[in-house]
Design a protein around this motif. Structure first.
Motif, PDB file in Angstrom:
ATOM      1  N   HIS A   1       0.964  -1.176  -0.166  1.00 37.81           N
ATOM      2  CA  HIS A   1      -0.081  -0.039  -0.059  1.00 37.81           C
ATOM      3  C   HIS A   1       0.888   1.187   0.033  1.00 37.81           C
ATOM      4  O   HIS A   1       0.482   2.211  -0.453  1.00 37.81           O
ATOM      5  CB  HIS A   1      -0.920  -0.023   1.042  1.00 37.81           C
ATOM      6  CG  HIS A   1      -0.169  -0.108   2.528  1.00 37.81           C
ATOM      7  ND1 HIS A   1       0.359  -1.027   3.003  1.00 37.81           N
ATOM      8  CD2 HIS A   1      -0.173   0.887   3.472  1.00 37.81           C
ATOM      9  CE1 HIS A   1       0.787  -0.837   4.193  1.00 37.81           C
ATOM     10  NE2 HIS A   1       0.519   0.524   4.309  1.00 37.81           N
TER      11      HIS A   1
ATOM     12  N   VAL B   1       2.246   1.633  -3.239  1.00 41.01           N
ATOM     13  CA  VAL B   1       1.057   2.291  -4.475  1.00 41.01           C
ATOM     14  C   VAL B   1       1.015   3.670  -3.983  1.00 41.01           C
ATOM     15  O   VAL B   1       1.200   4.576  -5.018  1.00 41.01           O
ATOM     16  CB  VAL B   1      -0.129   1.512  -4.130  1.00 41.01           C
ATOM     17  CG1 VAL B   1      -1.269   2.156  -4.764  1.00 41.01           C
ATOM     18  CG2 VAL B   1      -0.156   0.218  -4.490  1.00 41.01           C
TER      19      VAL B   1
ATOM     20  N   LYS C   1      -2.095  -0.816   6.440  1.00 38.69           N
ATOM     21  CA  LYS C   1      -3.200  -0.279   5.309  1.00 38.69           C
ATOM     22  C   LYS C   1      -4.315   0.650   6.079  1.00 38.69           C
ATOM     23  O   LYS C   1      -4.930   1.158   5.460  1.00 38.69           O
ATOM     24  CB  LYS C   1      -3.782  -1.626   4.627  1.00 38.69           C
ATOM     25  CG  LYS C   1      -2.987  -1.926   3.699  1.00 38.69           C
ATOM     26  CD  LYS C   1      -3.181  -3.515   3.192  1.00 38.69           C
ATOM     27  CE  LYS C   1      -2.168  -4.652   3.800  1.00 38.69           C
ATOM     28  NZ  LYS C   1      -2.604  -5.784   3.758  1.00 38.69           N
TER      29      LYS C   1
ATOM     30  N   LEU D   1      -6.023   0.372  -6.489  1.00 36.08           N
ATOM     31  CA  LEU D   1      -4.625  -0.178  -6.879  1.00 36.08           C
ATOM     32  C   LEU D   1      -4.092  -0.731  -5.765  1.00 36.08           C
ATOM     33  O   LEU D   1      -3.609  -1.936  -6.109  1.00 36.08           O
ATOM     34  CB  LEU D   1      -3.860   1.231  -7.151  1.00 36.08           C
ATOM     35  CG  LEU D   1      -4.014   1.861  -8.474  1.00 36.08           C
ATOM     36  CD1 LEU D   1      -3.086   2.876  -8.724  1.00 36.08           C
ATOM     37  CD2 LEU D   1      -3.396   0.817  -9.594  1.00 36.08           C
ATOM     38  N   SER D   2      -4.295  -0.361  -4.445  1.00 35.16           N
ATOM     39  CA  SER D   2      -3.597  -1.133  -3.397  1.00 35.16           C
ATOM     40  C   SER D   2      -4.367  -2.598  -3.244  1.00 35.16           C
ATOM     41  O   SER D   2      -3.755  -3.324  -2.948  1.00 35.16           O
ATOM     42  CB  SER D   2      -4.049  -0.196  -2.183  1.00 35.16           C
ATOM     43  OG  SER D   2      -3.737  -1.068  -0.791  1.00 35.16           O
TER      44      SER D   2
ATOM     45  N   ILE E   1      -2.918  -4.759  -6.381  1.00 29.48           N
ATOM     46  CA  ILE E   1      -1.473  -5.081  -5.892  1.00 29.48           C
ATOM     47  C   ILE E   1      -1.366  -6.270  -5.137  1.00 29.48           C
ATOM     48  O   ILE E   1      -0.651  -7.113  -5.095  1.00 29.48           O
ATOM     49  CB  ILE E   1      -0.358  -3.938  -5.695  1.00 29.48           C
ATOM     50  CG1 ILE E   1       0.887  -4.467  -5.958  1.00 29.48           C
ATOM     51  CG2 ILE E   1      -0.653  -3.314  -4.360  1.00 29.48           C
ATOM     52  CD1 ILE E   1       2.100  -3.224  -5.770  1.00 29.48           C
ATOM     53  N   GLN E   2      -2.106  -6.129  -3.986  1.00 29.48           N
ATOM     54  CA  GLN E   2      -2.333  -7.281  -3.058  1.00 29.48           C
ATOM     55  C   GLN E   2      -2.553  -8.476  -3.638  1.00 29.48           C
ATOM     56  O   GLN E   2      -2.104  -9.638  -3.419  1.00 29.48           O
ATOM     57  CB  GLN E   2      -3.096  -6.931  -1.893  1.00 29.48           C
ATOM     58  CG  GLN E   2      -2.415  -6.091  -0.666  1.00 29.48           C
ATOM     59  CD  GLN E   2      -3.298  -5.639   0.157  1.00 29.48           C
ATOM     60  OE1 GLN E   2      -4.434  -6.181   0.633  1.00 29.48           O
ATOM     61  NE2 GLN E   2      -3.204  -4.215   0.865  1.00 29.48           N
TER      62      GLN E   2
ATOM     63  N   TYR F   1      -2.472  -9.270  -6.677  1.00 34.40           N
ATOM     64  CA  TYR F   1      -1.462  -9.723  -7.662  1.00 34.40           C
ATOM     65  C   TYR F   1      -0.369 -10.507  -6.724  1.00 34.40           C
ATOM     66  O   TYR F   1      -0.093 -11.621  -7.308  1.00 34.40           O
ATOM     67  CB  TYR F   1      -0.785  -8.433  -8.253  1.00 34.40           C
ATOM     68  CG  TYR F   1       0.224  -9.063  -9.242  1.00 34.40           C
ATOM     69  CD1 TYR F   1       0.076  -9.453 -10.639  1.00 34.40           C
ATOM     70  CD2 TYR F   1       1.666  -8.636  -8.864  1.00 34.40           C
ATOM     71  CE1 TYR F   1       1.264  -9.615 -11.305  1.00 34.40           C
ATOM     72  CE2 TYR F   1       2.799  -8.842  -9.632  1.00 34.40           C
ATOM     73  CZ  TYR F   1       2.468  -9.225 -10.850  1.00 34.40           C
ATOM     74  OH  TYR F   1       3.518  -9.947 -11.627  1.00 34.40           O
ATOM     75  N   ILE F   2       0.233  -9.940  -5.746  1.00 36.67           N
ATOM     76  CA  ILE F   2       1.311 -10.871  -4.990  1.00 36.67           C
ATOM     77  C   ILE F   2       0.768 -12.024  -4.379  1.00 36.67           C
ATOM     78  O   ILE F   2       1.372 -13.006  -4.643  1.00 36.67           O
ATOM     79  CB  ILE F   2       1.631  -9.783  -3.863  1.00 36.67           C
ATOM     80  CG1 ILE F   2       2.247  -8.398  -4.384  1.00 36.67           C
ATOM     81  CG2 ILE F   2       2.430 -10.539  -2.909  1.00 36.67           C
ATOM     82  CD1 ILE F   2       2.420  -7.393  -3.343  1.00 36.67           C
ATOM     83  N   ARG F   3      -0.525 -12.185  -3.986  1.00 35.18           N
ATOM     84  CA  ARG F   3      -1.166 -13.300  -3.579  1.00 35.18           C
ATOM     85  C   ARG F   3      -1.102 -14.304  -4.680  1.00 35.18           C
ATOM     86  O   ARG F   3      -0.766 -15.431  -4.578  1.00 35.18           O
ATOM     87  CB  ARG F   3      -2.353 -13.107  -2.739  1.00 35.18           C
ATOM     88  CG  ARG F   3      -2.280 -12.249  -1.382  1.00 35.18           C
ATOM     89  CD  ARG F   3      -3.441 -12.365  -0.906  1.00 35.18           C
ATOM     90  NE  ARG F   3      -3.598 -11.560   0.292  1.00 35.18           N
ATOM     91  CZ  ARG F   3      -4.505 -11.334   1.424  1.00 35.18           C
ATOM     92  NH1 ARG F   3      -5.619 -11.865   1.248  1.00 35.18           N
ATOM     93  NH2 ARG F   3      -4.014 -10.504   2.523  1.00 35.18           N
TER      94      ARG F   3
ATOM     95  N   SER G   1       0.483 -14.364  -7.172  1.00 33.18           N
ATOM     96  CA  SER G   1       1.974 -14.828  -7.884  1.00 33.18           C
ATOM     97  C   SER G   1       2.623 -15.816  -6.881  1.00 33.18           C
ATOM     98  O   SER G   1       3.473 -16.390  -7.615  1.00 33.18           O
ATOM     99  CB  SER G   1       2.803 -13.606  -8.405  1.00 33.18           C
ATOM    100  OG  SER G   1       2.829 -12.829  -7.388  1.00 33.18           O
ATOM    101  N   ILE G   2       2.610 -15.425  -5.700  1.00 38.11           N
ATOM    102  CA  ILE G   2       3.155 -16.077  -4.850  1.00 38.11           C
ATOM    103  C   ILE G   2       2.533 -17.486  -4.376  1.00 38.11           C
ATOM    104  O   ILE G   2       3.312 -18.388  -4.324  1.00 38.11           O
ATOM    105  CB  ILE G   2       3.443 -15.293  -3.538  1.00 38.11           C
ATOM    106  CG1 ILE G   2       4.089 -13.987  -3.798  1.00 38.11           C
ATOM    107  CG2 ILE G   2       4.076 -16.058  -2.491  1.00 38.11           C
ATOM    108  CD1 ILE G   2       5.547 -14.411  -4.265  1.00 38.11           C
TER     109      ILE G   2
ATOM    110  N   VAL H   1       2.705 -20.572  -6.676  1.00 42.97           N
ATOM    111  CA  VAL H   1       4.051 -20.891  -6.834  1.00 42.97           C
ATOM    112  C   VAL H   1       4.594 -21.880  -5.651  1.00 42.97           C
ATOM    113  O   VAL H   1       5.139 -22.699  -5.686  1.00 42.97           O
ATOM    114  CB  VAL H   1       4.890 -19.789  -7.040  1.00 42.97           C
ATOM    115  CG1 VAL H   1       6.473 -20.305  -7.112  1.00 42.97           C
ATOM    116  CG2 VAL H   1       4.737 -19.027  -8.454  1.00 42.97           C
ATOM    117  N   SER H   2       3.901 -21.170  -4.528  1.00 41.23           N
ATOM    118  CA  SER H   2       4.335 -21.905  -3.260  1.00 41.23           C
ATOM    119  C   SER H   2       3.818 -23.152  -3.124  1.00 41.23           C
ATOM    120  O   SER H   2       4.314 -24.105  -2.772  1.00 41.23           O
ATOM    121  CB  SER H   2       3.933 -20.707  -2.126  1.00 41.23           C
ATOM    122  OG  SER H   2       3.998 -21.664  -1.040  1.00 41.23           O
TER     123      SER H   2
ATOM    124  N   LYS I   1       5.634 -26.734  -2.857  1.00 46.74           N
ATOM    125  CA  LYS I   1       5.437 -27.767  -1.772  1.00 46.74           C
ATOM    126  C   LYS I   1       5.213 -28.744  -2.423  1.00 46.74           C
ATOM    127  O   LYS I   1       5.601 -30.048  -1.925  1.00 46.74           O
ATOM    128  CB  LYS I   1       4.258 -27.027  -0.974  1.00 46.74           C
ATOM    129  CG  LYS I   1       4.790 -26.161  -0.018  1.00 46.74           C
ATOM    130  CD  LYS I   1       3.533 -26.018   1.081  1.00 46.74           C
ATOM    131  CE  LYS I   1       3.754 -24.723   2.035  1.00 46.74           C
ATOM    132  NZ  LYS I   1       2.596 -24.427   2.873  1.00 46.74           N
TER     133      LYS I   1
END
Lengths: 186, 366
Positions: A35, A38, B24, B72-73, B76-77, B79-81, B83-84, B87-88, B92
């Motif tokens: 955040h 951003v 946040k 946007l916030s 992006i969160q 997106y991170i979740r 992409s991670i 893969v994780s 595993k």
């Protein structure tokens, strides 16, 4: 697992991501600062309408992820801030993060204070050192430090007293603190 | 008053307290002024140090940017979740699969190794077992085969040896007398061979000497045999291939042994008398084995001799078993294991056989 990781400190998450190659820890760390990323990126995105958020943020996250694996990171917030700055300044070049001298002094003093938390003798010695260091500061700085830390005045109060902006008060406090840290370190 | 001083001191240290960045939830609340005094002070303490938070607050204070921030916030969160986590998860799963594979392969290796070791042990056991038993067969078979198949002078040397072996152990008169009545394979061979080998090695002298005297006196034939044996040894060694060395050596040693035995304890006639009724192939085998063990004993390979004697001590032939025990005791004595030697001698005494006296003597001497 996610809940447990989100309770860990930055340092622990970084070490997990590096040593154990824990992608989840890396995700939790990046999400913790997402955040702020951003918010910091918004003015740049506004200035450059050509660059979309869909390209900037993935690239930025990738850069942070790469940096996390190879760089030694003492303070995650400084690392994220510097990475964002260098990304917008030189999008093609990947500049490694290196903490400034002031930052290292601050970190060193913070660690000392943290260590002395359970040791009364060391704590007393540290307090005496801080007192002498504050006494060596300039009048203006000393006044601001005392008002802010001892009297618990807010930025807005101090800005109103001085007739300046909140940002200037913050910067002045920051400089005063850095001087204090340098005195205590050396 | 001291309390105030203490508080002031504590406050001095909070200048360098490490405080986390705004989360946040705190970021918009700080902007909107919806924080408590304590919380606001903590945030501002952090803001003194943190350029990232300070810049984020400054950015959000600009016009028009606050509207974009929430979407946007959250974007992006997400997106991170996205992409991670997958893969994780995949990582595993891979890790788990690799572990399972490793475990399986280790199990396979283990069973392979166990199978190989087991097979080796089995083979070793079989070879050990067959190496002991056929020792008799190995010595006995060539005798039969050669005696039946070859009338030629050169191979005849071997049968001569075998007869010699037999004769050397039994009183010659008895051996000659039992020839027609004894079981098929060995005894006929003796008859044939003595007849056939006679012209070559001047056997008749030996045989006649062996046949005649036993009635009168049992000892002379031995001496005459000894005399006859010596000339025989030469053709033996010349005629035999290298592979047949052991029987030759055995015979040579056996003869020496016999001489020793005779001088030691004049049991020979008695043992001969005992052996007379047991003229079966089994008894012969036992005697061969006994002699082979003696050869080992004389070579100085006491362990092997002991193991062979042990094997013999369990046979049904009481005479051979007694002798074997006696010799085992002698071996133990010469090895210096007096306890075992004594035990063996005592066993021999307890058996109350022909060797009782000798064993008793040996016990007394120890």
């Amino acid at each position: 697992m996610y809940q447990q990781l989100s309770n860990l400190s930055d340092r622990e998450l970084i070490s997990r991501a590096r040593k154990l190659k824990d992608r989840e820890a890396e995700g939790v760390l990046l999400e913790r600062y997402s955040h702020l990323m951003v918010a910091v990126c918004l003015p740049y995105l506004k200035k450059n309408p050509g660059t979309g958020a869909q390209t900037v943020f993935p690239q930025l996250l990738q850069r942070l992820s790469n940096g996390l694996k190879v760089q030694s990171i003492q303070k995650a917030n400084e690392w994220v801030h510097q990475t964002i700055k260098t990304y917008f300044a030189q999008p093609e070049k990947q500049v490694p993060y290196y903490p400034s001298r002031e930052s290292r002094d601050r970190l060193h003093t913070e660690n000392r204070v943290e260590k002395a938390a359970n040791n009364t003798i060391e704590k007393q010695a540290l307090i005496a050192q801080v007192k002498t260091a504050i006494a060596k500061l300039g009048n203006d700085d000393r006044y601001l430090m005392e008002q802010f830390y001892l009297e618990n005045k807010t930025f807005a109060d101090l800005a109103a007293q001085k007739g300046t902006t909140v940002d200037k008060i913050r910067n002045q406090l920051k400089k005063a603190k850095s001087r204090l840290a340098t005195q205590l370190t050396n | 008053m001291p309390n105030n001083i203490h508080n002031e001191n504590e406050k001095l240290l909070k200048i360098f307290a490490g405080i986390r960045c705004l989360n946040k939830d705190q970021l918009p609340r700080y902007l909107e002024g919806r924080l408590t005094d304590v919380e606001k002070h903590l945030v501002e303490q952090h803001l003194v140090d943190c350029d990232l938070c300070a810049e984020a607050l400054l950015a959000l204070q600009q016009e028009g940017l606050m509207e974009q921030y929430p979407s946007l916030s959250t974007g992006i969160q997400q997106y991170i979740r996205d992409s991670i986590k997958p893969v994780s998860q995949v990582h595993k799963m891979e890790h788990y699969a690799r572990k399972v594979k490793q475990r399986e392969s280790m199990l396979i290796y283990f069973w392979l190794a166990a199978f190989v070791v087991g097979g080796g042990a089995l083979l070793f056991g079989i070879s050990q077992y067959s190496g002991r038993k056929p020792a008799a067969a190995r010595t006995a078979v060539p005798v039969v085969a050669a005696s039946v198949a070859s009338p030629a002078p050169a191979p005849a040397a071997v049968p001569v040896d075998s007869t010699q072996l037999q004769l050397s152990h039994k009183p010659p008169a008895l051996a000659a007398a039992t020839n027609p009545g004894t079981p098929p394979p060995v005894v006929p061979a003796v008859k044939k061979d003595t007849v056939k080998a006679a012209p070559v090695v001047k056997k008749p002298v030996v045989d006649s000497a062996a046949k005649k005297p036993p009635v009168a006196a049992p000892k002379p034939p031995d001496s005459s045999k000894k005399a006859a044996d010596k000339p025989k040894d030469n053709p033996e060694t010349a005629a035999k291939p290298a592979a047949k060395d052991t029987p030759a050596a055995q015979i040579a040693k056996n003869k020496e042994k016999e001489n020793e035995k005779k001088t030691d304890n004049d049991n020979k006639p008695k043992t001969g008398a005992n052996a007379a009724p047991a003229t079966s192939g089994k008894v012969d085998t036992d005697e061969y084995l006994y002699k082979a063990a003696m050869v080992y004993q004389q070579h100085g390979d006491l362990d092997e001799a002991i193991s062979r004697y042990k094997h013999l001590s369990g046979t049904s032939n009481s005479r051979v078993s007694e002798m074997a025990r006696y010799q085992m005791a002698v071996c133990y004595r010469s090895k210096g294991q007096m306890g075992k030697a004594k035990r063996m001698f005592k066993e021999v005494v307890r058996m109350d056989g022909t060797m009782k006296q000798a064993a008793q003597q040996a016990l007394d001497n120890m």
